[in-house]
Motif scaffolding. Structure first.
Motif, PDB file in Angstrom:
ATOM      1  N   ASP A 259       0.852  -1.190   0.000  1.00 11.92           N
ATOM      2  CA  ASP A 259       0.000   0.000   0.000  1.00 11.92           C
ATOM      3  C   ASP A 259       0.889   1.242   0.000  1.00 11.92           C
ATOM      4  OD1 ASP A 259      -1.992   1.861   0.192  1.00 11.92           O
ATOM      5  OD2 ASP A 259      -3.062   0.856   1.829  1.00 11.92           O
ATOM      6  N   GLU A 260       1.502   1.502  -1.145  1.00 13.57           N
ATOM      7  CA  GLU A 260       2.432   2.624  -1.253  1.00 13.57           C
ATOM      8  C   GLU A 260       1.747   3.953  -0.962  1.00 13.57           C
ATOM      9  OE1 GLU A 260       4.504   4.688  -4.997  1.00 13.57           O
ATOM     10  OE2 GLU A 260       5.364   2.705  -4.558  1.00 13.57           O
ATOM     11  N   LYS A 261       0.525   4.112  -1.444  1.00 13.88           N
ATOM     12  CA  LYS A 261      -0.169   5.381  -1.232  1.00 13.88           C
ATOM     13  C   LYS A 261      -0.362   5.671   0.250  1.00 13.88           C
ATOM     14  CE  LYS A 261      -4.322   8.042  -2.387  1.00 13.88           C
ATOM     15  NZ  LYS A 261      -4.450   8.526  -0.988  1.00 13.88           N
ATOM     16  N   ALA A 262      -0.854   4.702   1.005  1.00 10.09           N
ATOM     17  CA  ALA A 262      -1.066   4.920   2.439  1.00 10.09           C
ATOM     18  C   ALA A 262       0.254   5.170   3.149  1.00 10.09           C
ATOM     19  CB  ALA A 262      -1.786   3.726   3.055  1.00 10.09           C
ATOM     20  N   ALA A 263       1.298   4.440   2.748  1.00 19.46           N
ATOM     21  CA  ALA A 263       2.612   4.621   3.365  1.00 19.46           C
ATOM     22  C   ALA A 263       3.125   6.041   3.147  1.00 19.46           C
ATOM     23  CB  ALA A 263       3.607   3.611   2.791  1.00 19.46           C
ATOM     24  N   PHE A 264       3.044   6.507   1.906  1.00 20.76           N
ATOM     25  CA  PHE A 264       3.600   7.817   1.603  1.00 20.76           C
ATOM     26  C   PHE A 264       2.679   8.939   2.078  1.00 20.76           C
ATOM     27  CE2 PHE A 264       6.242   5.922  -2.121  1.00 20.76           C
ATOM     28  CZ  PHE A 264       7.052   5.284  -1.189  1.00 20.76           C
ATOM     29  N   ASP A 265       1.375   8.682   2.186  1.00 17.91           N
ATOM     30  CA  ASP A 265       0.477   9.672   2.787  1.00 17.91           C
ATOM     31  C   ASP A 265       0.826   9.886   4.258  1.00 17.91           C
ATOM     32  OD1 ASP A 265      -0.900  10.134   0.454  1.00 17.91           O
ATOM     33  OD2 ASP A 265      -2.649   8.911   0.992  1.00 17.91           O
ATOM     34  N   LEU A 266       1.123   8.793   4.974  1.00 16.32           N
ATOM     35  CA  LEU A 266       1.508   8.928   6.381  1.00 16.32           C
ATOM     36  C   LEU A 266       2.842   9.657   6.493  1.00 16.32           C
ATOM     37  CD1 LEU A 266       1.220   8.409   9.390  1.00 16.32           C
ATOM     38  CD2 LEU A 266       2.103   6.079   9.022  1.00 16.32           C
ATOM     39  N   HIS A 267       3.785   9.292   5.644  1.00 12.26           N
ATOM     40  CA  HIS A 267       5.072   9.991   5.647  1.00 12.26           C
ATOM     41  C   HIS A 267       4.868  11.485   5.377  1.00 12.26           C
ATOM     42  CE1 HIS A 267       8.826  11.512   3.770  1.00 12.26           C
ATOM     43  NE2 HIS A 267       9.406  10.775   4.684  1.00 12.26           N
ATOM     44  N   ARG A 268       4.012  11.806   4.423  1.00  4.85           N
ATOM     45  CA  ARG A 268       3.758  13.204   4.082  1.00  4.85           C
ATOM     46  C   ARG A 268       3.152  13.960   5.271  1.00  4.85           C
ATOM     47  NH1 ARG A 268       0.578  12.185   0.256  1.00  4.85           N
ATOM     48  NH2 ARG A 268       2.247  11.771  -1.243  1.00  4.85           N
ATOM     49  N   GLN A 269       2.444  13.250   6.119  1.00  2.00           N
ATOM     50  CA  GLN A 269       1.808  13.893   7.273  1.00  2.00           C
ATOM     51  C   GLN A 269       2.844  14.381   8.275  1.00  2.00           C
ATOM     52  OE1 GLN A 269      -1.186  11.422   9.122  1.00  2.00           O
ATOM     53  NE2 GLN A 269      -1.636  12.921  10.731  1.00  2.00           N
ATOM     54  N   PHE A 270       3.917  13.596   8.473  1.00  6.82           N
ATOM     55  CA  PHE A 270       4.911  14.085   9.437  1.00  6.82           C
ATOM     56  C   PHE A 270       6.139  14.705   8.784  1.00  6.82           C
ATOM     57  CE2 PHE A 270       5.927   9.444   9.257  1.00  6.82           C
ATOM     58  CZ  PHE A 270       7.309   9.447   9.090  1.00  6.82           C
ATOM     59  N   LEU A 271       6.141  14.798   7.454  1.00  2.59           N
ATOM     60  CA  LEU A 271       7.269  15.399   6.740  1.00  2.59           C
ATOM     61  C   LEU A 271       7.539  16.852   7.142  1.00  2.59           C
ATOM     62  CD1 LEU A 271       9.463  15.207   4.565  1.00  2.59           C
ATOM     63  CD2 LEU A 271       7.697  15.758   2.857  1.00  2.59           C
ATOM     64  N   PRO A 272       6.516  17.709   7.345  1.00  3.41           N
ATOM     65  CA  PRO A 272       6.837  19.091   7.738  1.00  3.41           C
ATOM     66  C   PRO A 272       7.643  19.174   9.036  1.00  3.41           C
ATOM     67  CG  PRO A 272       4.550  18.937   7.019  1.00  3.41           C
ATOM     68  CD  PRO A 272       5.063  17.526   7.129  1.00  3.41           C
ATOM     69  N   TYR A 273       7.392  18.250   9.952  1.00  2.83           N
ATOM     70  CA  TYR A 273       8.129  18.259  11.214  1.00  2.83           C
ATOM     71  C   TYR A 273       9.582  17.856  11.004  1.00  2.83           C
ATOM     72  CZ  TYR A 273       3.471  18.428  13.374  1.00  2.83           C
ATOM     73  OH  TYR A 273       2.201  18.790  13.752  1.00  2.83           O
ATOM     74  N   ILE A 274       9.804  16.703  10.352  1.00  2.00           N
ATOM     75  CA  ILE A 274      11.184  16.244  10.205  1.00  2.00           C
ATOM     76  C   ILE A 274      11.974  17.137   9.259  1.00  2.00           C
ATOM     77  CG2 ILE A 274      10.716  13.862  10.889  1.00  2.00           C
ATOM     78  CD1 ILE A 274      10.681  13.057   7.968  1.00  2.00           C
ATOM     79  N   SER A 275      11.282  17.771   8.293  1.00  2.00           N
ATOM     80  CA  SER A 275      11.982  18.698   7.401  1.00  2.00           C
ATOM     81  C   SER A 275      12.529  19.883   8.184  1.00  2.00           C
ATOM     82  CB  SER A 275      11.043  19.193   6.293  1.00  2.00           C
ATOM     83  OG  SER A 275      10.669  18.144   5.439  1.00  2.00           O
ATOM     84  N   TYR A 276      11.742  20.378   9.126  1.00  2.00           N
ATOM     85  CA  TYR A 276      12.228  21.492   9.955  1.00  2.00           C
ATOM     86  C   TYR A 276      13.339  21.028  10.880  1.00  2.00           C
ATOM     87  CZ  TYR A 276      12.472  25.356  13.217  1.00  2.00           C
ATOM     88  OH  TYR A 276      12.935  26.384  13.994  1.00  2.00           O
ATOM     89  N   TRP A 277      13.107  19.921  11.581  1.00  2.00           N
ATOM     90  CA  TRP A 277      14.099  19.470  12.551  1.00  2.00           C
ATOM     91  C   TRP A 277      15.435  19.125  11.895  1.00  2.00           C
ATOM     92  CZ3 TRP A 277       9.799  15.886  14.787  1.00  2.00           C
ATOM     93  CH2 TRP A 277       8.952  16.651  15.612  1.00  2.00           C
ATOM     94  N   MET A 278      15.406  18.646  10.649  1.00  2.00           N
ATOM     95  CA  MET A 278      16.655  18.289   9.991  1.00  2.00           C
ATOM     96  C   MET A 278      17.378  19.483   9.394  1.00  2.00           C
ATOM     97  SD  MET A 278      17.819  15.341  10.449  1.00  2.00           S
ATOM     98  CE  MET A 278      19.167  15.598   9.316  1.00  2.00           C
ATOM     99  N   LEU A 279      16.916  20.693   9.679  1.00  2.00           N
ATOM    100  CA  LEU A 279      17.684  21.868   9.293  1.00  2.00           C
ATOM    101  C   LEU A 279      18.993  21.948  10.067  1.00  2.00           C
ATOM    102  CD1 LEU A 279      14.818  24.512   8.987  1.00  2.00           C
ATOM    103  CD2 LEU A 279      16.132  23.468   7.121  1.00  2.00           C
ATOM    104  N   GLY A 280      19.108  21.180  11.138  1.00  2.00           N
ATOM    105  CA  GLY A 280      20.356  21.123  11.897  1.00  2.00           C
ATOM    106  C   GLY A 280      20.449  19.830  12.677  1.00  2.00           C
ATOM    107  N   SER A 281      21.635  19.227  12.693  1.00  2.00           N
ATOM    108  CA  SER A 281      21.805  17.962  13.414  1.00  2.00           C
ATOM    109  C   SER A 281      21.505  18.130  14.893  1.00  2.00           C
ATOM    110  CB  SER A 281      23.230  17.427  13.214  1.00  2.00           C
ATOM    111  OG  SER A 281      23.458  17.117  11.860  1.00  2.00           O
ATOM    112  N   GLU A 282      21.964  19.243  15.477  1.00  2.00           N
ATOM    113  CA  GLU A 282      21.704  19.455  16.906  1.00  2.00           C
ATOM    114  C   GLU A 282      20.231  19.763  17.155  1.00  2.00           C
ATOM    115  OE1 GLU A 282      23.688  18.855  19.246  1.00  2.00           O
ATOM    116  OE2 GLU A 282      25.760  19.296  18.701  1.00  2.00           O
ATOM    117  N   LEU A 283      19.576  20.373  16.178  1.00  2.00           N
ATOM    118  CA  LEU A 283      18.161  20.678  16.320  1.00  2.00           C
ATOM    119  C   LEU A 283      17.332  19.402  16.405  1.00  2.00           C
ATOM    120  CD1 LEU A 283      15.561  22.360  16.226  1.00  2.00           C
ATOM    121  CD2 LEU A 283      15.913  22.633  13.758  1.00  2.00           C
TER     122      LEU A 283
END
Length: 308
Positions: A234-258
């Protein structure tokens, strides 16, 4: 005997290290981290990595924490402990790898030397020497050019693997990781890749042949849910869930210490350990970043239960 390299697929979290408020090591807290992550349905874990604040641990602390981990995995054939070798000197790295394998490590994550600008030849000899020191143990080469500037390419890693067949996998943390993962898949021998960098680019990495993801461990359950959906077709459901938390990890990965600070606060909020302290120098979360963590936990409360 189970092939450890086959266990290092799917979700392979990097274990975090809790400290007390005074900065001292919280060893019982680390034991709870190990027990919790192993209970999330993963078949491997990695320690120590950037998510473990490995640069801020003494040699004695690393040894003690490795013992905590290996005491829990040594007798199991369903999980692999991937233990990191980050020594700059080739001789020290080879000796370290031998000691870890003797202690029960199932695989070695090898971070090639990068300080003081080693030559390409020296880097290759380093990887070959460490692999030769533990010839029966799978080696995962960590490719993290953003953090280290390491001069490696897919063809040269494959050439090493042709000489040292226990070089079995590459952890890819380039930005973006997809092209390098695809390049590894075109080599002879083919080198499977795990994608790091919190799995920000996980969908693209999987489409290009990645066999798993190696994120931090404070919300392992979310990555496992994504992986199980993907593995079930179920690739769609998998990537929909990933897309849901992507804004968080995208921000946090702006810095390793962050991201280290954010993940430790998540674990502390979930009740896994008492303090979210990070050893200095460290990122100090501001009020909005703390609020972001709380919004994240509220949004995924059904998937991330309280652990206290």
């Amino acid at each position: 005997m189970t092939d450890a390299a086959e266990l290092i697929r799917g979700v392979s979290p990097v274990l975090e290290v809790p400290f007390h408020d005074d900065g001292s090591l919280d060893e019982p807290g680390f034991a709870r981290v190990v027990d919790h992550v192993l209970g999330c349905g993963v078949s491997s874990v990695m320690f120590p990595g950037y998510a473990s604040e490995f640069l801020k641990l003494t040699s004695d602390e690393r040894d003690r924490l490795n013992t905590v981990l290996l005491d829990r995995t040594r007798s199991r054939d369903d999980v692999a402990a991937v233990v990191a070798v980050q020594d700059h000197a080739t001789r020290l790295a080879a000796d370290h790898a031998r000691r870890l394998v003797d202690a029960g490590a199932d695989a070695v994550n090898l971070l090639p030397p990068y300080q003081l600008g080693p030559s390409v030849r020296d880097i290759h000899e380093h990887v070959e020497t460490v692999a030769a020191a533990v010839p029966e143990t799978p080696i995962v080469v960590q490719y993290a050019p953003e953090q280290t500037g390491t001069a490696l390419d897919a063809a040269s890693i494959a050439a090493i693997a042709a000489e040292r067949p226990n070089v079995r996998m590459v952890k890819v943390e380039s930005t973006p990781p997809g092209p390098f993962i695809a390049d590894l898949a075109r080599q002879d021998p083919v080198l499977p890749a795990m994608v790091g960098y919190a799995g920000v680019q996980l969908p693209d990495a999987l489409r290009r042949g990645a066999v798993g993801v190696q994120p931090g461990c404070s919300f392992t359950e979310l990555y496992v849910d994504v992986w199980e959906l993907y593995a079930a077709g179920d690739e769609k459901a998998a990537f929909d869930l990933h897309r849901q938390f992507l804004p968080y990890i995208s921000y946090w990965m702006l810095g390793s210490e962050l991201i280290v600070a954010a993940e430790k606060l998540i674990s502390q909020r979930r009740g896994l350990f008492r303090s979210a302290y990070c050893r200095a120098p460290a990122h100090r979360l501001d009020a909005e970043e703390v609020a972001m963590v709380d919004r994240f936990l509220a949004e995924f409360a059904d998937r991330l239960p309280d652990l206290s």
